[in-house]
Design a protein around this motif. Structure first.
Motif, mmCIF file in Angstrom:
data_model
loop_
_atom_site.group_PDB
_atom_site.id
_atom_site.type_symbol
_atom_site.label_atom_id
_atom_site.label_comp_id
_atom_site.label_asym_id
_atom_site.label_seq_id
_atom_site.Cartn_x
_atom_site.Cartn_y
_atom_site.Cartn_z
ATOM 1 N N UNK A 231 0.703 -0.937 0.244
ATOM 2 C CA UNK A 231 0.340 0.317 -0.148
ATOM 3 C C UNK A 231 0.743 1.086 -0.301
ATOM 4 N N UNK A 232 0.844 1.861 -1.090
ATOM 5 C CA UNK A 232 1.560 3.503 -1.105
ATOM 6 C C UNK A 232 1.588 4.314 0.204
ATOM 7 N N UNK A 233 0.166 3.968 1.480
ATOM 8 C CA UNK A 233 0.258 4.868 2.510
ATOM 9 C C UNK A 233 1.240 4.191 3.460
ATOM 10 N N UNK A 234 1.730 2.901 3.580
ATOM 11 C CA UNK A 234 2.612 2.392 4.268
ATOM 12 C C UNK A 234 4.273 2.988 4.030
ATOM 13 N N UNK A 235 4.961 3.381 5.327
ATOM 14 C CA UNK A 235 6.083 3.994 5.435
ATOM 15 C C UNK A 235 7.068 2.788 5.504
ATOM 16 N N UNK A 236 8.302 2.914 5.112
ATOM 17 C CA UNK A 236 9.549 2.359 4.772
ATOM 18 C C UNK A 236 9.875 2.979 5.936
ATOM 19 N N UNK A 237 10.427 1.425 6.615
ATOM 20 C CA UNK A 237 11.806 2.044 7.206
ATOM 21 C C UNK A 237 13.090 1.522 7.387
ATOM 22 N N UNK A 238 14.270 2.395 7.280
ATOM 23 C CA UNK A 238 15.677 1.295 7.385
ATOM 24 C C UNK A 238 15.930 0.070 8.900
ATOM 25 N N UNK A 239 15.254 0.481 9.664
ATOM 26 C CA UNK A 239 15.593 -0.740 10.512
ATOM 27 C C UNK A 239 13.847 -1.509 11.146
ATOM 28 N N UNK A 240 13.433 -1.888 10.279
ATOM 29 C CA UNK A 240 11.649 -2.322 11.510
ATOM 30 C C UNK A 240 11.451 -2.761 12.404
ATOM 31 N N UNK A 241 12.569 -3.016 12.817
ATOM 32 C CA UNK A 241 12.365 -3.246 14.197
ATOM 33 C C UNK A 241 12.242 -2.196 15.264
ATOM 34 N N UNK A 242 12.570 -1.296 14.534
ATOM 35 C CA UNK A 242 12.171 -0.280 15.481
ATOM 36 C C UNK A 242 10.785 0.434 15.227
ATOM 37 N N UNK A 243 10.522 -0.216 14.776
ATOM 38 C CA UNK A 243 8.775 0.414 13.901
ATOM 39 C C UNK A 243 7.393 0.960 15.205
ATOM 40 N N UNK A 244 7.344 1.724 14.802
ATOM 41 C CA UNK A 244 6.119 2.022 16.256
ATOM 42 C C UNK A 244 4.971 2.574 14.884
ATOM 43 N N UNK A 245 5.016 2.788 13.671
ATOM 44 C CA UNK A 245 3.781 2.908 12.564
ATOM 45 C C UNK A 245 3.384 2.029 12.302
ATOM 46 N N UNK A 246 2.521 0.793 12.372
ATOM 47 C CA UNK A 246 2.045 -0.114 11.372
ATOM 48 C C UNK A 246 0.820 0.579 10.693
ATOM 49 N N UNK A 247 0.417 2.488 10.547
ATOM 50 C CA UNK A 247 -1.133 1.848 9.476
ATOM 51 C C UNK A 247 -1.091 2.098 8.001
ATOM 52 N N UNK A 248 -1.564 1.543 7.927
ATOM 53 C CA UNK A 248 -1.426 1.423 5.961
ATOM 54 C C UNK A 248 -0.208 -0.597 5.887
ATOM 55 N N UNK A 249 -0.658 -0.989 7.096
ATOM 56 C CA UNK A 249 -0.157 -2.012 7.406
ATOM 57 C C UNK A 249 -0.777 -3.311 5.945
ATOM 58 N N UNK A 250 -0.969 -3.364 4.691
ATOM 59 C CA UNK A 250 -1.183 -4.284 3.656
ATOM 60 C C UNK A 250 -0.822 -4.180 2.715
ATOM 61 N N UNK A 251 -0.767 -5.066 1.501
ATOM 62 C CA UNK A 251 -0.068 -5.926 0.542
ATOM 63 C C UNK A 251 -0.929 -6.731 -0.403
ATOM 64 N N UNK A 252 -0.800 -7.059 -1.192
ATOM 65 C CA UNK A 252 -1.642 -7.203 -2.083
ATOM 66 C C UNK A 252 -0.328 -8.293 -3.023
#
Length: 409
Positions: A231-252
């Motif tokens: 999903x285009x609204x998903x925020x990419x991070x260099x280190x996913x382990x630090x993620x605190x924003x899972x908004x738009x957590x969807x993919x096809x």
């Protein structure tokens, strides 16, 4: 030989007998040497000459008093064997001549005919098999969704778990490395969480197996990804382990080949756009997967559970046991569903991307639909966050439509 004397004059100024009509050129009561008539076959009949055919032919009155081409005759049009269709079969008639009827059926209960009235075709005068609704277009057998071949009976929690059979959750997709889940929503499409595929654009996926040890997976269907669309609204991070924003957590994931349906493999329905598909607090959902349990980090047998939809506030109040995890620092949005309770009913690591399914609100339609996708949770065995699929229906349908043709990459 054509016996002209036996023909009767019609109102249209033509003479008719058997399977043909004699069109007089010019119209006469009597025929003499060199007179020509055009003989036209009735609908559904044709003159077969060699490898070709004609709807009519000409005959000339000859000097010997006989007509030329007298050995030609109008024969019934032959439509040939009707074409076969994927995931269905055709009951062929005794013959394939004009007026014959062929009937198509789908491989029930796993496929159904897209148009209920499109099963019967008749051999038409133009040599084609024709349906009253679709014309010459062949019927389509489409997969049934949301109906497991075996109802899930388990009541225990997935985090610790109640054993299940893949027939209970035939839409469940297994991601081998890293371990995760997904939901089959179309014979060419898998729905999962964005965080499952953000670092792995070529996931190893399987369907149709209760056990996921290597020996059993060799007998299941492997799914080959053609492209992954996050999903285009998903925020990419260099280190996913630090993620605190899972908004738009969807993919096809678009698959290279269509998945074959059966008792262990079928689709989960998508939610509708109406407000009825907003999961209500207390509604019971079903989850499944091969995620971690209290006692095992590696689970080989599918587990499932029932769990209630909870207010989002319940997820915000969870106290994580893991040091350094403060739930208050995480992002919560309307694109998320909270589900679970304090009794240990929850999904866990390895279940990510799997479907949270609910009963369709239309009681006359006893099917399940995918309400959420396992996204994240601060503490296994309590409340968990699921991506709210209903909010993404337009994106899902648009993405599937725009990527319906195979990739040329």
């Amino acid at each position: 030989m054509f016996l002209i004397s036996s023909f009767k004059l019609t109102k249209q100024g033509s003479k008719r007998a058997g399977n043909f009509v004699i069109m007089e050129i010019p119209q006469k009561e009597k025929y003499v040497f060199k007179d020509v008539v055009k003989i036209t076959c009735l609908e559904g009949f044709e003159v077969v000459q060699g490898s070709g055919s004609l709807p009519h032919f000409y005959s000339t009155c000859q000097s010997n008093g006989k007509w030329s081409n007298s050995k030609l005759k109008c024969e019934p049009v032959d439509c040939g064997s009707p074409d076969h269709i994927p995931n269905g079969k055709v009951e062929e008639p005794e013959d394939t001549l004009f007026g014959s009827v062929a009937r198509y059926t789908c491989e029930e209960p796993y496929y159904y005919m897209q148009n209920e009235e499109s099963g019967e075709y008749h051999c038409a005068g133009n040599g084609s098999w024709v349906n009253d609704v679709l014309g010459t277009e062949l019927p389509q057998c489409v997969p049934v969704c949301g109906i497991p071949s075996k109802p899930f009976e388990g009541t225990q929690r997935i985090f610790g778990g109640s054993f299940a059979d893949i027939e209970n959750f035939p839409w469940q997709v297994f991601f081998a490395n890293p371990r995760a889940g997904g939901a089959l929503i179309d014979e060419y499409w898998v729905l999962t969480a964005a965080h499952v595929v953000e670092k792995n654009r070529n996931p190893e996926m399987y369907v149709g197996s209760t056990l996921v040890n290597r020996e059993r997976l060799t007998n299941s269907q492997i799914l080959i990804p053609e492209r992954v669309i996050i999903h285009p609204g998903w925020t990419f991070l260099d280190d996913p382990e630090t993620r605190k924003n899972f908004d738009n957590d969807i993919a096809l994931i678009r698959l290279k080949d269509p998945v074959k349906m059966g008792p262990t493999v079928s689709l989960i329905c998508l939610p509708g756009n109406s407000s009825e598909y907003n999961p209500s607090e207390g509604a019971m959902g079903l989850i499944s997967g091969w995620g971690r349990t209290e006692n095992k980090n590696i689970v080989l047998k599918l587990r499932g559970a029932r769990l209630p939809i909870a207010p989002l506030q319940k997820c915000k109040e969870v106290k994580a046991k893991k040091s350094g995890v403060d739930v208050k620092t995480y992002v919560f949005t309307d694109n998320m569903i909270c589900a679970g309770d304090q009794k240990g009913v929850d999904s866990c690591e390895g279940d990510s991307g799997g479907a949270l399914v609910l009963q369709d609100p239309d009681k006359s339609n006893p099917k399940f639909y995918v309400a959420g996708l396992v996204s994240w949770g601060p503490q296994c065995g309590t409340y968990g966050i699921y991506t709210k699929v209903k909010n993404y229906i337009d994106w899902i349908k648009k993405t599937m439509q725009e990527n319906s043709t195979p990739s040329t990459d």
